[in-house]
Design a protein around this motif. Structure first.
Motif, PDB file in Angstrom:
ATOM      1  N   HIS A  13       0.829  -1.199   0.000  1.00 37.07           N
ATOM      2  CA  HIS A  13       0.000   0.000   0.000  1.00 37.07           C
ATOM      3  C   HIS A  13       0.867   1.254   0.000  1.00 37.07           C
ATOM      4  N   GLN A  14       0.295   2.368  -0.393  1.00 37.34           N
ATOM      5  CA  GLN A  14       1.012   3.644  -0.477  1.00 37.34           C
ATOM      6  C   GLN A  14       1.655   4.020   0.856  1.00 37.34           C
ATOM      7  N   THR A  15       1.053   3.634   1.937  1.00 34.71           N
ATOM      8  CA  THR A  15       1.570   3.963   3.272  1.00 34.71           C
ATOM      9  C   THR A  15       2.777   3.115   3.657  1.00 34.71           C
ATOM     10  N   GLY A  16       3.094   2.103   2.847  1.00 39.79           N
ATOM     11  CA  GLY A  16       4.186   1.189   3.171  1.00 39.79           C
ATOM     12  C   GLY A  16       3.704  -0.056   3.878  1.00 39.79           C
ATOM     13  N   LYS A  17       2.404  -0.119   4.146  1.00 44.23           N
ATOM     14  CA  LYS A  17       1.846  -1.304   4.797  1.00 44.23           C
ATOM     15  C   LYS A  17       1.850  -2.471   3.806  1.00 44.23           C
ATOM     16  N   ILE A  18       2.227  -3.641   4.299  1.00 47.80           N
ATOM     17  CA  ILE A  18       2.238  -4.841   3.472  1.00 47.80           C
ATOM     18  C   ILE A  18       1.117  -5.755   3.940  1.00 47.80           C
ATOM     19  N   GLU A  19       0.305  -6.165   2.999  1.00 51.79           N
ATOM     20  CA  GLU A  19      -0.794  -7.094   3.263  1.00 51.79           C
ATOM     21  C   GLU A  19      -0.431  -8.402   2.555  1.00 51.79           C
ATOM     22  N   TRP A  20      -0.060  -9.415   3.315  1.00 52.47           N
ATOM     23  CA  TRP A  20       0.334 -10.699   2.730  1.00 52.47           C
ATOM     24  C   TRP A  20      -0.918 -11.409   2.239  1.00 52.47           C
ATOM     25  N   THR A  21      -0.907 -11.853   0.980  1.00 54.40           N
ATOM     26  CA  THR A  21      -2.085 -12.520   0.424  1.00 54.40           C
ATOM     27  C   THR A  21      -1.929 -14.036   0.388  1.00 54.40           C
ATOM     28  N   THR A  22      -0.718 -14.521   0.347  1.00 54.70           N
ATOM     29  CA  THR A  22      -0.475 -15.961   0.466  1.00 54.70           C
ATOM     30  C   THR A  22       0.754 -16.180   1.323  1.00 54.70           C
ATOM     31  N   ASN A  23       0.731 -17.214   2.092  1.00 53.71           N
ATOM     32  CA  ASN A  23       1.906 -17.648   2.849  1.00 53.71           C
ATOM     33  C   ASN A  23       2.593 -16.533   3.627  1.00 53.71           C
ATOM     34  N   THR A  24       2.008 -16.111   4.715  1.00 52.18           N
ATOM     35  CA  THR A  24       2.679 -15.140   5.573  1.00 52.18           C
ATOM     36  C   THR A  24       4.004 -15.736   6.031  1.00 52.18           C
ATOM     37  N   PRO A  25       5.096 -14.973   5.912  1.00 49.72           N
ATOM     38  CA  PRO A  25       6.402 -15.509   6.309  1.00 49.72           C
ATOM     39  C   PRO A  25       6.443 -15.920   7.776  1.00 49.72           C
ATOM     40  N   GLU A  26       7.342 -16.855   8.072  1.00 56.75           N
ATOM     41  CA  GLU A  26       7.566 -17.272   9.459  1.00 56.75           C
ATOM     42  C   GLU A  26       7.962 -16.050  10.279  1.00 56.75           C
ATOM     43  N   GLN A  27       7.632 -16.056  11.539  1.00 50.97           N
ATOM     44  CA  GLN A  27       7.914 -14.913  12.410  1.00 50.97           C
ATOM     45  C   GLN A  27       9.397 -14.546  12.394  1.00 50.97           C
ATOM     46  N   GLU A  28      10.270 -15.548  12.331  1.00 48.32           N
ATOM     47  CA  GLU A  28      11.712 -15.277  12.339  1.00 48.32           C
ATOM     48  C   GLU A  28      12.192 -14.560  11.083  1.00 48.32           C
ATOM     49  N   ASP A  29      11.456 -14.696   9.960  1.00 43.33           N
ATOM     50  CA  ASP A  29      11.827 -14.057   8.699  1.00 43.33           C
ATOM     51  C   ASP A  29      11.011 -12.807   8.402  1.00 43.33           C
ATOM     52  N   LEU A  30       9.924 -12.613   9.112  1.00 36.79           N
ATOM     53  CA  LEU A  30       8.956 -11.565   8.778  1.00 36.79           C
ATOM     54  C   LEU A  30       9.577 -10.168   8.743  1.00 36.79           C
ATOM     55  N   GLU A  31      10.320  -9.801   9.752  1.00 34.33           N
ATOM     56  CA  GLU A  31      10.881  -8.446   9.808  1.00 34.33           C
ATOM     57  C   GLU A  31      11.886  -8.209   8.674  1.00 34.33           C
ATOM     58  N   ALA A  32      12.748  -9.170   8.426  1.00 32.18           N
ATOM     59  CA  ALA A  32      13.761  -9.019   7.374  1.00 32.18           C
ATOM     60  C   ALA A  32      13.109  -8.949   5.998  1.00 32.18           C
ATOM     61  N   LEU A  33      12.127  -9.804   5.732  1.00 33.79           N
ATOM     62  CA  LEU A  33      11.462  -9.808   4.423  1.00 33.79           C
ATOM     63  C   LEU A  33      10.658  -8.532   4.219  1.00 33.79           C
TER      64      LEU A  33
END
Length: 69
Positions: free
Chosen positions: A35-55
């Motif tokens: 989104h324009q605000t920089g918000k990411i809305e995952w539509t498939t396969n939300t990354p594992e918590q350990e990878d989420l911040e880096a991705l």
């Protein structure tokens, strides 16, 4: 590391902000909406918590580079 990162406008009218994106990470395909605000809305396969911040950070950097520059 993200592999095969792609993005395209969310709407036909390219003046309306919002983009679909996809990439592969650890042989898993991820897709989402940036989104324009920089918000990411995952539509498939939300990354594992350990990878989420880096991705999330990598997607944000790529979108800033490709869309806003």
């Amino acid at each position: 590391m993200l592999m095969h990162f792609q993005f395209k406008p969310l709407f036909e009218n390219k003046n309306i902000p919002g983009w679909n994106f996809s990439f592969y990470h650890k042989k898993q395909r991820y897709t989402g909406v940036y989104h324009q605000t920089g918000k990411i809305e995952w539509t498939t396969n939300t990354p594992e918590q350990e990878d989420l911040e880096a991705l999330t950070s990598q997607v944000h950097e790529l979108m800033l580079f490709h869309v806003y520059e």
